[in-house]
Design an enzyme around this catalytic site. Structure first.
Site, short mmCIF file in Angstrom:
data_model
loop_
_atom_site.label_atom_id
_atom_site.label_comp_id
_atom_site.label_asym_id
_atom_site.label_seq_id
_atom_site.Cartn_x
_atom_site.Cartn_y
_atom_site.Cartn_z
N GLU A 52 8.75 -23.56 -16.99
CA GLU A 52 8.66 -24.28 -15.71
C GLU A 52 8.81 -23.24 -14.62
O GLU A 52 9.93 -22.77 -14.36
CB GLU A 52 9.80 -25.31 -15.61
CG GLU A 52 9.70 -26.46 -16.58
CD GLU A 52 8.59 -27.43 -16.23
OE1 GLU A 52 8.00 -27.34 -15.14
OE2 GLU A 52 8.28 -28.28 -17.08
N CYS B 210 10.66 -25.64 -6.46
CA CYS B 210 9.44 -25.18 -7.14
C CYS B 210 8.24 -26.00 -6.71
O CYS B 210 7.12 -25.52 -6.74
CB CYS B 210 9.63 -25.24 -8.65
SG CYS B 210 10.16 -26.86 -9.21
N LYS C 36 22.10 -20.68 -20.56
CA LYS C 36 22.49 -19.54 -19.73
C LYS C 36 22.18 -19.86 -18.28
O LYS C 36 21.04 -20.13 -17.91
CB LYS C 36 21.74 -18.27 -20.13
CG LYS C 36 22.37 -17.05 -19.45
CD LYS C 36 21.47 -15.83 -19.43
CE LYS C 36 20.64 -15.70 -18.18
NZ LYS C 36 21.40 -15.63 -16.93
N GLU D 141 4.72 -17.57 -3.32
CA GLU D 141 5.80 -18.55 -3.30
C GLU D 141 6.95 -17.95 -2.50
O GLU D 141 7.49 -16.90 -2.86
CB GLU D 141 6.27 -18.85 -4.73
CG GLU D 141 7.34 -19.94 -4.72
CD GLU D 141 8.00 -20.15 -6.09
OE1 GLU D 141 8.31 -19.16 -6.76
OE2 GLU D 141 8.21 -21.31 -6.46
#
Ligand code: NAD
Length: 497
Positions: A253, A287, A178, A389
């Site tokens: 992750e 990331c 997806k 983040e």
């Protein structure tokens, strides 16, 4: 006016629309215009995709192939991805705003991930056990775990698809992938490549839709046996909760706030390059962005001067253009968040050395979600930009005096994905990399990746590892087989001899 591309889902080897005809728009971040539409997969579509994958693994043509034949198909996929990397990269750039130089290069390299796992397909071995019972031959087999639900974010779709599909197929699984609703096109373009390669139906299914309901239905589906997820921590909490339904093991992750340490004995030019790559590569939407740059006091002023000058020289523009060095952010939400957090950090006492706003005086950038490369000096780690983040081109720089202080600053985070160390002292490089809590440490380099090297973190950065030899084990399940080798029939358990 832009001509709109209308993509289709790829389920059981066929292109199709969503069962109810539902679609959503995809916007080009550099123009703010809709350029493509993608189907919003329904519960019926998800169910069909999962059933097709299940059939492929346990009954279909895929289940009859030898591991070596599976490897041949993965090699074919690798070849085809390499051939069309330029086009796939361009689609990814148009959909996500990520620089074409990066998306094309990364997609070309992705073929090596498929090749790596193609080679592993016929090297997944069980063991004969030195069992503690007479007349017993006992061995283990590693079978495909089952249907893999792969959920990918928008920022490196070809790459994050390969790190899941490669080991899954090598292990004999079938996948339902997806894509993110923010950039659905690359996955559906990839479907054309999969179709050309000629996998048996149901082995790779590619769907698009929103987290709710599509992602939820997929990750909680009773026939899904493994979820490989890349995305944000809040979404991951939903995914883990969804798997309470099917008990599928999950790999996560997630994001990071990775430290990049620069010691006084470092090669300054190399450290500056590392910080630029770690913060402004992919417009900071990575990331493993090294977004907390922690610099020893002897180099601090010079370092700030150099990164500020370099940030101001970065050519911002159309991500498809050859001479552009930084494109837009992927969404308006990302842009607004960067503006807000940088302003809040300045109010808390941080110094904005450069950036912190949209580029000014550039008519060509007005419609897109552009943000200037930003360097902020932060007195400590109470400043918001050092804690969250940001997923944008924002480098927060902190100062330290001693090695102990640097390690304490580096480890003062809830994340644990990447870390960088710039030093010319080998002993220090080893000492500090041992002391830092992160899944990956780069010494005198940053953001290097390889199919051979495990990738992943812990804490709020998730769990499980992608890439590398071990990753393949997550896509297998162990079967233990006991064979009675005695010439006598099995003894009656109720007769004591
Ligand atoms: P996101 O979490 O918003 O979305 C990721 C995917 O999850 C999308 O496909 C989305 O549709 C799906 N999703 C949403 N709700 C769901 C639900 N309830 N059930 C199942 N699926 C659902 O992330 P994003 O904004 O697309 O990507 C950015 C994030 O990804 C950042 O945090 C970044 O650090 C992380 N990331 C991590 C890595 C890594 O390898 N560690 C790599 C790239 C990106």
């Amino acid at each position: 006016m832009t001509e709109i591309t209308n993509y289709q889902l790829y389920i059981n080897g066929e292109f199709c629309d969503a069962s109810d005809g539902g679609r959503f728009d995809s916007v080009n971040p550099s123009t703010g215009e809709v350029w493509a539409t993608a189907p919003a997969a329904t519960e019926e579509d998800v169910d069909r995709a999962v059933n097709a994958a299940h059939h492929a693994i346990f009954e279909g043509e895929w289940s009859k192939l030898t591991p070596t034949q599976r490897g041949h198909l993965l090699h074919k996929l690798a070849d085809r991805v390499a051939e069309v990397a330029h086009n796939l990269g361009s689609i990814e750039t148009t959909d996500s705003g990520k620089l074409a130089a990066e998306t094309r290069g990364q997609t070309a390299y992705v073929s090596d991930y498929y090749r790596f796992y193609a080679g592993m397909a016929d090297k997944i071995q069980g063991e004969v056990l030195p069992i503690d019972k007479p007349d017993m031959h006992v061995f283990t087999k590693r079978e495909p775990i089952g249907v893999v639900a792969a959920i990918v974010p928008w920022n490196a779709e070809m790459f994050l698809t390969a790190t899941k599909v490669g080991p899954a197929l090598a292990a004999g699984c079938a996948v339902v992938i997806k894509a993110s609703e923010i950039a659905p096109a690359p996955i559906l373009e990839f479907a054309k490549v999969v179709d050309e390669v000629g996998f048996p139906p149901g082995v790779i299914n590619l769907i698009t839709g929103f987290g709710e309901p599509c992602g939820r239905i997929l990750t909680s589906h009773p026939k899904v046996s493994k979820v490989a997820f890349t995305g944000g921590a809040d979404t991951a909490r939903h995914v883990v909760a969804n798997t309470a339904n099917n008990f599928a093991p999950v790999s996560l992750e997630l994001g990071g706030k990775s430290p990049l340490l620069v010691f006084d004995d470092a090669d300054l030019e190399g450290a500056v390059n590392g910080a630029i790559a770690g913060n402004f590569g992919a417009s900071g939407q990575s990331c493993v962005a090294g977004s907390r740059v922690i610099v020893q006091s002897g180099l601090y002023d010079q370092f700030i001067e150099m990164v500020t000058e370099r940030a101001q020289q970065i050519r911002i523009g159309d991500p498809l253009a050859d001479d552009t060095q930084m494109g837009p952010l992927a969404t308006q939400v990302q842009l607004d968040r960067c503006i807000r957090v940088v302003a809040e950090s300045a109010e808390q006492g941080a110094t904005i050395h450069t950036g912190g706003k949209r580029p000014e005086g550039r008519d060509d950038l007005e419609a897109g979600w552009y943000f200037e490369p930003t360097v902020i000096g932060c007195p400590d780690q109470t400043i918001t930009s050092t804690r969250v983040e940001l997923f944008g081109p924002v480098m927060s720089v902190l100062k330290f005096d001693t090695e102990e202080e640097a390690i304490a600053l580096a480890n003062d985070t809830e994340f644990g994905l990447g870390a960088g160390i710039f030093t010319s002292n080998v002993a220090r490089a080893h000492r500090v990399s041992d002391a830092i809590h992160s899944g990956i440490v780069w010494v005198n380099t940053y953001r290097a990746i390889s199919p051979i090297a495990p990738f992943g973190g812990f804490g709020q950065s998730g769990y499980g590892r992608e890439a590398g030899v071990d990753a393949i084990r997550d896509f297998t399940r162990t079967k233990t087989v006991w064979i009675n080798t005695s010439s006598e029939p099995m003894a009656n358990p109720f007769v004591i001899r």
